[in-house]
Design an enzyme around this catalytic site. Structure first.
Site, PDB file in Angstrom:
ATOM      1  N   SER A   1       0.862  -1.178   0.000  1.00 22.25           N
ATOM      2  CA  SER A   1       0.000   0.000   0.000  1.00 22.25           C
ATOM      3  C   SER A   1       0.897   1.226   0.000  1.00 22.25           C
ATOM      4  CB  SER A   1      -0.889   0.032   1.251  1.00 22.25           C
ATOM      5  OG  SER A   1      -1.927  -0.914   1.169  1.00 22.25           O
TER       6      SER A   1
ATOM      7  N   GLU B   1      -1.652  18.736  -5.316  1.00 21.53           N
ATOM      8  CA  GLU B   1      -2.990  18.733  -5.905  1.00 21.53           C
ATOM      9  C   GLU B   1      -3.868  17.642  -5.310  1.00 21.53           C
ATOM     10  OE1 GLU B   1      -0.114  18.381  -7.536  1.00 21.53           O
ATOM     11  OE2 GLU B   1       0.187  20.403  -8.356  1.00 21.53           O
ATOM     12  N   SER B   2      -3.446  16.919  -4.322  1.00 19.84           N
ATOM     13  CA  SER B   2      -4.203  15.940  -3.518  1.00 19.84           C
ATOM     14  C   SER B   2      -3.408  14.649  -3.331  1.00 19.84           C
ATOM     15  CB  SER B   2      -5.626  15.693  -4.020  1.00 19.84           C
ATOM     16  OG  SER B   2      -6.414  16.873  -3.816  1.00 19.84           O
TER      17      SER B   2
ATOM     18  N   HIS C   1      -2.833   0.177  -4.085  1.00 26.47           N
ATOM     19  CA  HIS C   1      -2.869  -1.051  -3.298  1.00 26.47           C
ATOM     20  C   HIS C   1      -2.674  -2.194  -4.272  1.00 26.47           C
ATOM     21  CE1 HIS C   1      -4.259   1.190   0.156  1.00 26.47           C
ATOM     22  NE2 HIS C   1      -5.191   1.735  -0.594  1.00 26.47           N
TER      23      HIS C   1
ATOM     24  N   CYS D   1      -6.950  18.364  -7.480  1.00 28.67           N
ATOM     25  CA  CYS D   1      -7.776  19.558  -7.438  1.00 28.67           C
ATOM     26  C   CYS D   1      -7.157  20.584  -8.376  1.00 28.67           C
ATOM     27  CB  CYS D   1      -7.906  20.103  -6.019  1.00 28.67           C
ATOM     28  SG  CYS D   1      -6.358  20.593  -5.265  1.00 28.67           S
TER      29      CYS D   1
END
Lengths: 124, 124
Positions: free
Chosen positions: B55, B62-63, B68, B83
């Site tokens: 993971s 931008e986020s 996974h 974003c």
């Protein structure tokens, strides 16, 4: 058809703007909600944007919980991604909404990893 | 209605199993793909499961991009959450599929943070 993962996408609106800009509060909130739904917290990573807004991820043994906040809109996007049959990500909705004092909550839950082969032999 | 974020959910199947279990490779792959689509990498957090599976999350300005992996099923779930208007998460699909040698790729893109108030005044 069995899925490897469940992915809950949560929209939290009309939240408390100050809480959405409090990184330590959010770190504690996500970890405690993860524990409350039976997840195992492995580590987390958070970042405070300037002038406002926070991005953070808690990696859990069952995948992850992420958050992105826009305090200026009292809005947070939260994802709860889990694998295995024990944890139900929808159990995280109310505690997360309560932690952020969200007055409006909506979510969808998607299946991830819909494979033709059975996941029964998965190692985790 | 304007959205604060774009969220791409990518299913990569029939990938190279060894690559899916190589944490340093995945860390480099996600960061380089983030850069290639114009994102700014802030930090990352990866975890190697036993006996297999990884993971990981790359927090970008931008986020985030998360992954996974289930090497035993040659499958990876990747999310690209952005974003702003500059970065198009769909640009990450082919490079991510190439990096993991996925023979089957599917994705959906969702809007997050559909608010009635205009996001034009957003601080980021």
């Amino acid at each position: 058809m069995a899925a490897l993962g469940k992915h809950l996408l949560l929209e939290l609106k009309d939240c408390d703007a100050e809480l959405l800009n409090n990184m330590e509060y959010l770190r504690e909130a996500l970890s405690s909600v993860a524990l409350s739904i039976g997840a195992t917290v492995i580590k987390d990573s958070f970042y405070q944007f300037s002038p406002q807004g926070i991005s953070g991820v808690v990696i859990i043994a069952e995948s992850h919980i992420s958050i992105h906040t826009w305090p200026e809109f009292c809005y947070a996007a939260v994802d709860v991604f889990t694998c295995g049959e024990v944890i139900q990500p929808a159990m995280a909705v109310k505690p997360l909404a309560d932690k952020l004092k969200a007055k409006s909550t909506s979510y969808i839950e998607l299946k991830r990893g819909l494979l033709t082969e059975s996941p029964a032999t998965a190692g985790r």
